[in-house]
Scaffold this motif. Structure first.
Motif, mmCIF file in Angstrom:
data_model
loop_
_atom_site.group_PDB
_atom_site.id
_atom_site.type_symbol
_atom_site.label_atom_id
_atom_site.label_comp_id
_atom_site.label_asym_id
_atom_site.label_seq_id
_atom_site.Cartn_x
_atom_site.Cartn_y
_atom_site.Cartn_z
ATOM 1 N N GLY A 1 0.795 -1.222 0.000
ATOM 2 C CA GLY A 1 0.000 0.000 0.000
ATOM 3 C C GLY A 1 0.832 1.279 0.000
ATOM 4 N N THR A 2 2.096 1.187 -0.396
ATOM 5 C CA THR A 2 2.919 2.404 -0.505
ATOM 6 C C THR A 2 3.347 2.596 -1.958
ATOM 7 N N SER B 1 2.480 -2.700 -5.087
ATOM 8 C CA SER B 1 2.670 -3.205 -3.720
ATOM 9 C C SER B 1 1.412 -3.890 -3.223
ATOM 10 N N PHE C 1 -6.096 -7.170 -3.770
ATOM 11 C CA PHE C 1 -6.245 -5.943 -2.979
ATOM 12 C C PHE C 1 -6.249 -6.182 -1.475
ATOM 13 N N GLU D 1 -5.311 -3.385 2.031
ATOM 14 C CA GLU D 1 -6.462 -3.097 2.901
ATOM 15 C C GLU D 1 -6.148 -3.484 4.352
ATOM 16 N N VAL E 1 -7.378 -6.210 -16.441
ATOM 17 C CA VAL E 1 -7.454 -5.570 -15.132
ATOM 18 C C VAL E 1 -6.145 -5.742 -14.376
ATOM 19 N N GLY E 2 -5.945 -4.863 -13.400
ATOM 20 C CA GLY E 2 -4.719 -4.897 -12.612
ATOM 21 C C GLY E 2 -4.998 -5.127 -11.144
ATOM 22 N N CYS E 3 -3.972 -5.564 -10.433
ATOM 23 C CA CYS E 3 -4.017 -5.614 -8.968
ATOM 24 C C CYS E 3 -3.789 -4.198 -8.438
ATOM 25 N N PHE E 4 -3.772 -4.052 -7.121
ATOM 26 C CA PHE E 4 -3.606 -2.733 -6.536
ATOM 27 C C PHE E 4 -2.314 -2.064 -7.037
ATOM 28 N N GLY E 5 -2.466 -0.862 -7.544
ATOM 29 C CA GLY E 5 -1.316 -0.032 -7.904
ATOM 30 C C GLY E 5 -0.486 -0.546 -9.058
ATOM 31 N N CYS E 6 -1.006 -1.486 -9.837
ATOM 32 C CA CYS E 6 -0.175 -2.091 -10.879
ATOM 33 C C CYS E 6 -0.478 -1.519 -12.251
ATOM 34 N N ILE E 7 0.605 -1.240 -12.994
ATOM 35 C CA ILE E 7 0.437 -0.690 -14.332
ATOM 36 C C ILE E 7 0.551 -1.763 -15.406
ATOM 37 N N HIS F 1 -1.266 -4.762 -15.523
ATOM 38 C CA HIS F 1 -2.611 -5.332 -15.760
ATOM 39 C C HIS F 1 -2.575 -6.574 -16.631
ATOM 40 N N THR G 1 -8.203 -0.052 -15.440
ATOM 41 C CA THR G 1 -7.925 -1.439 -15.064
ATOM 42 C C THR G 1 -8.263 -1.690 -13.594
ATOM 43 N N GLY G 2 -8.785 -0.657 -12.932
ATOM 44 C CA GLY G 2 -9.248 -0.826 -11.551
ATOM 45 C C GLY G 2 -8.145 -0.917 -10.508
ATOM 46 N N CYS G 3 -6.927 -0.432 -10.806
ATOM 47 C CA CYS G 3 -5.792 -0.664 -9.892
ATOM 48 C C CYS G 3 -5.777 0.277 -8.691
ATOM 49 N N ARG G 4 -6.485 1.381 -8.755
ATOM 50 C CA ARG G 4 -6.628 2.330 -7.647
ATOM 51 C C ARG G 4 -5.337 3.094 -7.310
ATOM 52 N N LEU G 5 -4.375 3.067 -8.244
ATOM 53 C CA LEU G 5 -3.150 3.836 -8.037
ATOM 54 C C LEU G 5 -3.473 5.327 -7.897
ATOM 55 N N MET H 1 -4.158 6.315 -4.339
ATOM 56 C CA MET H 1 -2.976 6.377 -3.477
ATOM 57 C C MET H 1 -2.153 7.636 -3.753
ATOM 58 N N SER I 1 -0.447 7.438 2.444
ATOM 59 C CA SER I 1 -1.232 6.565 1.574
ATOM 60 C C SER I 1 -2.492 6.191 2.333
ATOM 61 N N PHE J 1 -16.495 -5.136 -7.775
ATOM 62 C CA PHE J 1 -15.308 -5.991 -7.699
ATOM 63 C C PHE J 1 -15.556 -7.377 -8.283
ATOM 64 N N PHE K 1 -1.224 5.184 -16.334
ATOM 65 C CA PHE K 1 -0.555 4.773 -17.566
ATOM 66 C C PHE K 1 -1.513 4.197 -18.611
ATOM 67 N N PRO K 2 -2.597 3.510 -18.202
ATOM 68 C CA PRO K 2 -3.532 3.032 -19.235
ATOM 69 C C PRO K 2 -4.309 4.167 -19.914
#
Lengths: 629, 161
Positions: free
Chosen positions: A67-68, A73, A96, A100, A282-288, A290, B13-17, B20, B30, B43, B127-128
């Motif tokens: 989460g940083t 992350s 995610f 959390e 789709v991506g995981c948290f904070g991931c570019i 996907h 892409t739903g990453c929620r960056l 943050m 954060s 979700f 980036f997307p």
């Protein structure tokens, strides 16, 4: 800040919950995530315990940088003594959940004992409760998450098991979302054995970023670099399925259990077919990056598939049909089964059926013939619910072979009782050594020197692999060589451990591309996000310490050199297909043993693979278990 | 020319960056619950939609503010919140139909998107390309082009036939 996240000890037998801060000295020694989990596992278990009994512990954690601002992350880690192998049980999943849990104030949850009735654990802004889950028992992973979101709000994140975990399938998964799966080594069975259906997190607590402006700038720079690589671009388009087209054309995939090293008519299972079913990635948290698709096939909606799905429900079981891959992928996600182990167990059963070792009498009339799509999908269900032959296969390689008897074990492709990936390592000694020495059994995610396959020039190998610690031997570009490979395996072990300490995804480090994050990046991310001053060399040393404690756990359970071994088929049956340069290949037994000797020596382990006293002293592990936490 | 944050949810892409980086930029921490932007996720159904202040022309938040703490900066195309005037009554939170006005869970103050002084970090890190910061006159051009492409494809079939 991240360093103030706590550990909670949750005793399911007594209902007691204790929370503690994690001292800085512990952080400096083990950082967090998988490394600190391994320290806790070693300290909170005794040798020889029943993995499915109340004395085993399950440790769920987030990495220190969860989460940083540190690329992706998102990874959740879980450790226990493995119900599948009896060695280190360990898994790592995206999604995610870990961020959390970090916003809810916790980095590590140590679950021990056993609940009398099904429960879920509710982690919310510094508080933890054990709650009744009898209404959730029997639900699929998706139904469970929907029910808990209905109960607690759409924003909660759920880590849960499906029917496979409840039924103690020894390779059951933990899941978050539709496809984020903590597979291998049976962590779902562990939670099932404790009557824990789910862990639910919701957090709104600040993670203070030590140097916010610098963290933003550095993270942007790294992400921009990663997003510009060809690797990230193709991953973002096809996910790990892209690997199939490369490795199959060379002759490096394992088909029909272990009968061939190439699928001749691969067109029907190639990654491009996903475009007919996909409606985006789709991506995981904070991931570019996907790397997974959302797809629809018939009335099924799911995410994925990956390389392993193509193997498990494609070339391993002889089903040359993309829709079977998509449907099989959905079923294992739905039931919470490890996709790799499920596919490998089915392929093994099919070879046994072909050879007459398993008959219709054993399978209840299920025709386990290569390419029988319906039988494959039915067998997945039978494994999850332990019905018929599925009950035998649910036990994993060694126990199932003992039940089936005859010479069935001879045909099983495993290391330490855990099945191999659907790739063929006979032409590639570095990859073969990696799977043989894996602490949790056959493992491509804890040591694989994948870039060895790229025939990189020696100067480039030196640039990657001599940093931050230099190798005294020689590197070789040819992936069929044995020279220099033990170091590549060791270096990757340290890299993957380091990335698991901070909770970042392996696709962002040196794994499938030499051009991604290494120890230097982790060092900088640690500094900007938490203020911890650790050089790349310091990070390496922590990784080495954590890897050694993982090894010590296995040594304590009686694992040694004899277990760092490939099955005989790797040494005895030559490859028959693929490019000229990979045909007729076996692993040379003598050279393999020489690699193993060098690998042990580089680690500072004796000839039986046990860490020597000097090594333990050098790493500050000579007084374990030390019970600091 | 005014610039706007354009949301193209089909690229998300739903990453929620974005959540943050927004909270780090504004609060140094954060914490998505303190972000000005949130990705609203279905979700388990697989739909993601970034939601943020729309910087409305006839903004309900401005209309309901009893202390005139909210106003429009026409040059930047931005609804500006003046904390010296804000009394924290949260009427704007009630009035906004998009959830664009939020409440900071730590300070209890009202928070809203300020476009990061012309360099929105959510856009920079997306980036997307689901979030873009573009001149107002091109905000609808991609949609126009997509629709036109469909028409062009149909027309080519008609012509060939």
């Amino acid at each position: 800040m991240a360093l103030n996240r706590q550990i909670a000890y949750i005793n399911l037998s007594t209902g007691e919950i204790e929370t503690k801060p994690i001292p800085l000295e512990v952080r400096k020694k083990f950082i967090g995530g998988r490394g600190l989990d391994m320290y806790l596992l070693y300290n909170h278990t005794e040798a020889g315990i029943d993995p499915l009994g109340p004395d085993n512990v399950g440790i769920i954690s987030a990495g220190l940088l969860s989460g940083t601002l540190s690329s992706a992350s998102a990874r959740t880690h879980m450790a226990a003594k493995s119900p599948l192998t009896g060695a280190v049980g360990s898994t790592n999943m995206g999604g995610f959940f870990a961020p959390e849990m970090t916003w809810a104030g916790f980095h590590h949850l140590l679950v021990k004992g056993k609940a009398e009735e099904p429960v879920y654990i509710w982690v919310n802004d510094g508080k933890i409760e054990i709650r009744d889950a009898s209404h959730l028992w029997g639900l699929s992973t998706r139904e469970t998450q929907n029910a808990l979101k209905e109960e607690l709000g759409e924003e909660v994140q759920v880590l849960c098991i499906g029917p496979a975990g409840e039924n103690l399938v020894r390779y059951a998964n933990i899941m978050n979302g539709m496809k984020n799966a903590g597979g291998r080594s049976g962590m779902g069975a562990l939670l099932g054995s404790k009557n824990v259906k789910a862990v639910v997190a919701r957090g709104t607590m600040d993670i203070e970023i030590r140097y916010p402006e610098e963290a933003l700038e550095y993270d942007y720079e790294v992400m921009k670099h990663i997003s510009g690589t060809k690797f990230a671009q193709i991953m973002g388009k096809y996910g790990t399925m892209f690997i199939q087209s490369v490795t199959n054309s060379t002759g490096l995939v394992r088909t029909q259990n272990f009968q061939h090293n190439q699928l001749l008519d691969a067109e029907p299972v190639e990654c491009e077919h996903i475009e007919e079913y996909s409606f985006g990635t789709v991506g995981c948290f904070g991931c570019i990056i996907h790397c997974r698709h959302r797809y629809i096939v018939d009335d099924i909606y799911d995410e994925g598939p990956e390389y392993t799905a193509q193997g498990a429900f494609g070339w391993e079981v002889g089903c040359n049909n993309f829709e079977t891959i998509l449907k099989g992928n959905h079923l294992v996600n739905h039931y919470g089964l490890d996709i790799l182990e499920t596919g490998s167990m089915m392929a093994w059963a099919m070879e046994l059926y072909e050879k007459g070792i398993l008959t219709d009498k054993d399978t209840g009339g299920l025709k386990l013939e290569w390419g029988n799509d319906e039988a494959v999908l039915e067998l997945i269900r039978q494994i999850a619910f332990r019905e018929g032959i599925g009950d035998v296969l649910a036990e994993g390689p060694l126990r199932a072979a003992a039940k089936i008897g005859k010479d069935s074990l001879k045909y099983n492709i495993h290391v330490k009782g855990m099945s191999n990936l659907h790739s063929d390592e006979r032409p590639t000694p570095a990859l073969a050594l990696g799977i043989a020495t894996g602490t949790r059994g056959s493992d491509h995610l804890r040591s694989r020197a994948a870039i060895d396959l790229y025939h990189l020039p020696v100067f480039l190998l030196e640039k990657v692999y001599n940093n931050p610690v230099k190798y005294e031997g020689k590197f070789t570009s040819d992936y069929r060589d044995y020279e220099g490979k033990p170091w590549e395996v060791l270096w990757q072990e340290m890299m993957y451990m380091a990335i698991d300490l901070v909770g970042v995804c392996k696709y962002h480090c040196v794994f499938l591309s030499p051009n991604l994050m290494n120890f230097e990046h982790i060092s900088k991310f640690l500094y900007y996000n938490t203020g911890l001053e650790m050089s790349p060399r310091d990070v390496w040393e922590v990784a080495e310490r954590c890897y050694n404690i993982e090894r010590m756990f296995n040594v304590r359970e009686g694992f040694g050199r004899q277990d760092d071994m490939l099955v005989d088929r790797y040494f005895d049956e030559p490859t028959t297909r693929g490019l000229e340069i990979v045909r007729g290949k076996t692993i040379d037994r003598e050279k393999f043993n020489e690699m193993l000797d060098e690998y042990y020596e580089l680690h500072g382990w004796d000839e039986n693979g046990m860490p020597t006293e000097e090594t333990l002293e050098r790493l500050g592990l000579d007084k374990e278990p030390s019970h600091m936490l | 020319m005014q610039k706007v944050i354009l949301v193209e949810h089909d690229k998300c892409t739903g990453c929620r960056l974005c959540e943050m980086v927004c909270s780090v930029k504004h609060e140094g921490v954060s914490n998505p619950s303190r972000a000005r932007i949130n990705v609203i996720k279905w979700f388990m159904e697989g739909f993601d939609m970034p939601m943020i202040c729309q910087q409305c022309m006839e903004a309900p938040c401005i209309a309901v503010c009893p202390k005139d703490a909210l106003s429009r900066d026409e040059e930047l195309g931005l609804v500006v919140l003046d904390y010296d005037l804000c009394i924290g009554c949260k009427m704007c939170v009630t009035a906004c139909p998009f959830g664009g006005m939020g409440i900071d869970t730590v300070t209890n103050k009202v928070i809203k998107c300020d476009l990061c002084e012309g360099d929105p970090q959510c856009v920079r890190f997306c980036f997307p390309g689901a979030l873009q910061y573009v001149d107002a006159n091109v905000a609808n051009l991609r949609r126009k082009r997509d629709a036109a492409a469909k028409l062009a494809e149909l027309m080519s079939k008609v012509v060939v036939a």
